[in-house]
Scaffold this active site. Sequence first.
Site, PDB file in Angstrom:
ATOM      1  N   ARG A  55       0.861  -1.186   0.000  1.00 51.86           N
ATOM      2  CA  ARG A  55       0.000   0.000   0.000  1.00 51.86           C
ATOM      3  C   ARG A  55       0.897   1.236   0.000  1.00 51.86           C
ATOM      4  NH1 ARG A  55      -3.358  -2.983  -1.326  1.00 51.86           N
ATOM      5  NH2 ARG A  55      -5.394  -3.423  -0.378  1.00 51.86           N
ATOM      6  N   GLU A  74      -3.722   7.350  -4.251  1.00 51.62           N
ATOM      7  CA  GLU A  74      -4.177   6.813  -5.545  1.00 51.62           C
ATOM      8  C   GLU A  74      -5.516   7.418  -5.944  1.00 51.62           C
ATOM      9  OE1 GLU A  74      -4.103   2.529  -5.404  1.00 51.62           O
ATOM     10  OE2 GLU A  74      -2.032   2.546  -4.746  1.00 51.62           O
ATOM     11  N   HIS A 128      -1.408   0.172  -9.777  1.00 53.37           N
ATOM     12  CA  HIS A 128      -1.971  -0.802  -8.827  1.00 53.37           C
ATOM     13  C   HIS A 128      -2.517  -2.049  -9.543  1.00 53.37           C
ATOM     14  CE1 HIS A 128      -3.775  -1.195  -4.528  1.00 53.37           C
ATOM     15  NE2 HIS A 128      -3.470  -2.375  -5.036  1.00 53.37           N
TER      16      HIS A 128
END
Length: 320
Positions: free
Chosen positions: A239, A268, A286
């Site tokens: 993350r 993000e 991602h």
Amino acid sequence: MRPRIVVTRPIPAPALDLLAPAGELWVSAEDRPLSVTELHEAVAGADAVVTLLHDRVDDAFLDAAGPALRVVANVAVGVDNVDVDACRARGVVATNTPGVLTEATADLALALILMATRRLGEAERLVRRGERWSWSMTFHLGRGLQGATLGVVGLGQIGTATARRARALGMEIVYTGRRRASPEVEQELGARFTTLDDLLRTSDVVSLHCPLTPETHHLVDADALRAMKPSAFLVNTTRGPVVDEGALVGALRAGAIAGAGLDVFEREPEVHPGLLELEQVVLLPHLGSATIETREAMGLLAAENVVAVLRGHAPPTPVT
Ligand code: GLV
């Protein structure tokens, strides 16, 4: 009354097929994250909600859902978007999707290790620009991985699968984390357990696989980056907020580390503008679990969790 099952964003059809007979199914028509208001409206009166990693499951969400809610099935292994304690306090079961995305995510970590150390993003951009190039003994050299040390932060399922791949490339493994791995795993990987500080000082590639928690937020900060070798690379497939992105930009600009491979970002889908200017950084949107097979398996596992709880059974993968 049939239970109301809410799915906050379209998920693969086999998962929806499994959910449909279990209740009144509402699936967001939009293939985008719902706004907080939309999300809270959607979950009102739900017995079960299937959430995606961008949905925040907190007290406000649980208030909006109301007392019928029995299960929140997050379609991700990470549960940093879910306040698991708040769920527990209200008797709501929280589940995630471990296991099914291990190999895909480890594949991507390996891809980033190779892309960063061999400077492949930069090389591909060069070819696409139509720049003149010719083979030479010194053209676009990267770093070899044979005999290099991979430092795995968090030797859980994905960290272990990444280390296995690195072993196949001839890398040595050191690791750190909350827990020591079993003697069998340590032996298989020839992995040495150490402190974060020692790992940072000795690794040629540092790969992050710890979950995002208050303890791991900005685990890789300016001090950690300073501790790394100037020739070392940082890879992040967990993350974004585990890394202080601003500090990373500073370290890369200063040559404190050689490069980075990032699949995740602090905010993000935004990416720190400083990263976009740096050739020695590989940036992916991602994609860790983004294979057709894996996404189908993740959706199915989330659906199985919902169905089990609605039937009064133990779900296959509760968050403990
Ligand atoms: C994806 O990022 C996941 O946590 O499953």
